[in-house]
Write a protein that holds these residues in place. Structure first.
Motif, PDB file in Angstrom:
ATOM      1  N   LEU A   3      -3.515   4.686  -2.303  1.00 17.18           N
ATOM      2  CA  LEU A   3      -2.979   5.867  -1.653  1.00 17.18           C
ATOM      3  C   LEU A   3      -1.554   5.616  -1.160  1.00 17.18           C
ATOM      4  O   LEU A   3      -0.673   6.455  -1.317  1.00 17.18           O
ATOM      5  CB  LEU A   3      -3.878   6.269  -0.485  1.00 17.18           C
ATOM      6  N   ALA A   4      -1.296   4.464  -0.578  1.00 23.14           N
ATOM      7  CA  ALA A   4       0.043   4.142  -0.080  1.00 23.14           C
ATOM      8  C   ALA A   4       1.038   4.029  -1.233  1.00 23.14           C
ATOM      9  O   ALA A   4       2.189   4.461  -1.127  1.00 23.14           O
ATOM     10  CB  ALA A   4       0.014   2.849   0.712  1.00 23.14           C
ATOM     11  N   LYS A   5       0.582   3.470  -2.357  1.00 22.63           N
ATOM     12  CA  LYS A   5       1.476   3.349  -3.514  1.00 22.63           C
ATOM     13  C   LYS A   5       1.823   4.730  -4.073  1.00 22.63           C
ATOM     14  O   LYS A   5       2.980   5.009  -4.385  1.00 22.63           O
ATOM     15  CB  LYS A   5       0.808   2.488  -4.587  1.00 22.63           C
ATOM     16  N   ASP A   6       0.836   5.597  -4.170  1.00 22.14           N
ATOM     17  CA  ASP A   6       1.083   6.958  -4.654  1.00 22.14           C
ATOM     18  C   ASP A   6       1.991   7.726  -3.700  1.00 22.14           C
ATOM     19  O   ASP A   6       2.851   8.486  -4.115  1.00 22.14           O
ATOM     20  CB  ASP A   6      -0.234   7.704  -4.832  1.00 22.14           C
ATOM     21  N   LEU A   7       1.797   7.497  -2.412  1.00 26.47           N
ATOM     22  CA  LEU A   7       2.622   8.164  -1.413  1.00 26.47           C
ATOM     23  C   LEU A   7       4.070   7.701  -1.512  1.00 26.47           C
ATOM     24  O   LEU A   7       4.993   8.526  -1.439  1.00 26.47           O
ATOM     25  CB  LEU A   7       2.065   7.891  -0.010  1.00 26.47           C
ATOM     26  N   ASP A   8       4.291   6.415  -1.702  1.00 24.16           N
ATOM     27  CA  ASP A   8       5.656   5.901  -1.852  1.00 24.16           C
ATOM     28  C   ASP A   8       6.319   6.476  -3.100  1.00 24.16           C
ATOM     29  O   ASP A   8       7.495   6.861  -3.069  1.00 24.16           O
ATOM     30  CB  ASP A   8       5.653   4.376  -1.928  1.00 24.16           C
ATOM     31  N   GLU A   9       5.576   6.550  -4.193  1.00 23.57           N
ATOM     32  CA  GLU A   9       6.132   7.128  -5.422  1.00 23.57           C
ATOM     33  C   GLU A   9       6.457   8.595  -5.234  1.00 23.57           C
ATOM     34  O   GLU A   9       7.498   9.086  -5.693  1.00 23.57           O
ATOM     35  CB  GLU A   9       5.145   6.955  -6.576  1.00 23.57           C
ATOM     36  N   LEU A  10       5.576   9.314  -4.522  1.00 21.40           N
ATOM     37  CA  LEU A  10       5.812  10.733  -4.265  1.00 21.40           C
ATOM     38  C   LEU A  10       7.055  10.936  -3.398  1.00 21.40           C
ATOM     39  O   LEU A  10       7.888  11.809  -3.667  1.00 21.40           O
ATOM     40  CB  LEU A  10       4.587  11.347  -3.601  1.00 21.40           C
ATOM     41  N   LEU A  11       7.185  10.122  -2.362  1.00 19.15           N
ATOM     42  CA  LEU A  11       8.360  10.231  -1.488  1.00 19.15           C
ATOM     43  C   LEU A  11       9.647   9.894  -2.237  1.00 19.15           C
ATOM     44  O   LEU A  11      10.682  10.548  -2.046  1.00 19.15           O
ATOM     45  CB  LEU A  11       8.194   9.326  -0.273  1.00 19.15           C
ATOM     46  N   ASP A  12       9.607   8.882  -3.091  1.00 13.23           N
ATOM     47  CA  ASP A  12      10.788   8.529  -3.887  1.00 13.23           C
ATOM     48  C   ASP A  12      11.158   9.661  -4.846  1.00 13.23           C
ATOM     49  O   ASP A  12      12.334   9.984  -5.020  1.00 13.23           O
ATOM     50  CB  ASP A  12      10.540   7.251  -4.677  1.00 13.23           C
ATOM     51  N   GLU A  13      10.150  10.257  -5.455  1.00 12.46           N
ATOM     52  CA  GLU A  13      10.409  11.370  -6.372  1.00 12.46           C
ATOM     53  C   GLU A  13      11.003  12.565  -5.636  1.00 12.46           C
ATOM     54  O   GLU A  13      11.928  13.208  -6.117  1.00 12.46           O
ATOM     55  CB  GLU A  13       9.100  11.778  -7.053  1.00 12.46           C
ATOM     56  N   MET A  14      10.482  12.841  -4.445  1.00 12.23           N
ATOM     57  CA  MET A  14      11.025  13.946  -3.643  1.00 12.23           C
ATOM     58  C   MET A  14      12.459  13.666  -3.216  1.00 12.23           C
ATOM     59  O   MET A  14      13.310  14.568  -3.225  1.00 12.23           O
ATOM     60  CB  MET A  14      10.137  14.187  -2.426  1.00 12.23           C
ATOM     61  N   ALA A  15      12.758  12.428  -2.855  1.00 12.13           N
ATOM     62  CA  ALA A  15      14.119  12.066  -2.457  1.00 12.13           C
ATOM     63  C   ALA A  15      15.076  12.189  -3.638  1.00 12.13           C
ATOM     64  O   ALA A  15      16.204  12.698  -3.485  1.00 12.13           O
ATOM     65  CB  ALA A  15      14.140  10.652  -1.892  1.00 12.13           C
ATOM     66  N   ASP A  16      14.655  11.743  -4.812  1.00 13.68           N
ATOM     67  CA  ASP A  16      15.499  11.864  -6.003  1.00 13.68           C
ATOM     68  C   ASP A  16      15.770  13.320  -6.339  1.00 13.68           C
ATOM     69  O   ASP A  16      16.899  13.698  -6.680  1.00 13.68           O
ATOM     70  CB  ASP A  16      14.846  11.169  -7.201  1.00 13.68           C
ATOM     71  N   ARG A  17      14.732  14.129  -6.252  1.00 14.31           N
ATOM     72  CA  ARG A  17      14.898  15.562  -6.546  1.00 14.31           C
ATOM     73  C   ARG A  17      15.865  16.208  -5.554  1.00 14.31           C
ATOM     74  O   ARG A  17      16.734  16.993  -5.926  1.00 14.31           O
ATOM     75  CB  ARG A  17      13.548  16.254  -6.492  1.00 14.31           C
ATOM     76  N   GLY A  18      15.717  15.868  -4.271  1.00 13.99           N
ATOM     77  CA  GLY A  18      16.624  16.400  -3.256  1.00 13.99           C
ATOM     78  C   GLY A  18      18.061  15.969  -3.494  1.00 13.99           C
ATOM     79  O   GLY A  18      18.995  16.765  -3.329  1.00 13.99           O
ATOM     80  N   ASN A  19      18.261  14.732  -3.892  1.00 14.56           N
ATOM     81  CA  ASN A  19      19.615  14.240  -4.172  1.00 14.56           C
ATOM     82  C   ASN A  19      20.226  14.954  -5.370  1.00 14.56           C
ATOM     83  O   ASN A  19      21.420  15.276  -5.368  1.00 14.56           O
ATOM     84  CB  ASN A  19      19.601  12.730  -4.410  1.00 14.56           C
ATOM     85  N   ARG A  20      19.427  15.211  -6.406  1.00 19.41           N
ATOM     86  CA  ARG A  20      19.939  15.931  -7.583  1.00 19.41           C
ATOM     87  C   ARG A  20      20.310  17.368  -7.224  1.00 19.41           C
ATOM     88  O   ARG A  20      21.356  17.871  -7.649  1.00 19.41           O
ATOM     89  CB  ARG A  20      18.894  15.932  -8.695  1.00 19.41           C
TER      90      ARG A  20
END
Length: 95
Positions: A3-20
């Motif tokens: 769950l923590a690994k999936d959460l970290d991946e989700l947060l990274d994906e959200m941050a990348d999307r926000g930056n784009r």
């Protein structure tokens, strides 16, 4: 722990999307400012051209007509351009 690994991946994906999205919005804002600057220079040149015609005219009445129309075209065009740029920025959410 998955769950923590999936959460970290989700947060990274959200941050990348926000930056784009932020980079795209910044590019649109800069393009709009460049367009506004070019339009203001165009109206400046159009107004100066009319004023120049008025200064080179041999007839006093035509000279005054061209001179004052150049003042109106130059100032009015720049004012209209800046107001339109403000309205476009307002609808885009810049301010």
């Amino acid at each position: 722990m998955p769950l923590a690994k999936d959460l970290d991946e989700l947060l990274d994906e959200m941050a990348d999307r926000g930056n784009r999205e932020q980079a795209g919005a910044e590019r649109d804002r800069q393009r709009a400012h460049a367009r506004t600057a070019v339009e203001c220079v165009f109206w400046l040149c159009a107004g100066l051209f009319c004023i120049g015609l008025g200064l080179h005219s041999t007839d006093v009445e035509f000279g005054k007509m061209f001179f004052y129309s150049g003042v109106i075209v130059g100032n009015g065009g720049i004012m209209f351009t800046l107001l339109a740029a403000y309205a476009r920025g307002e609808s885009r959410g810049d301010w």
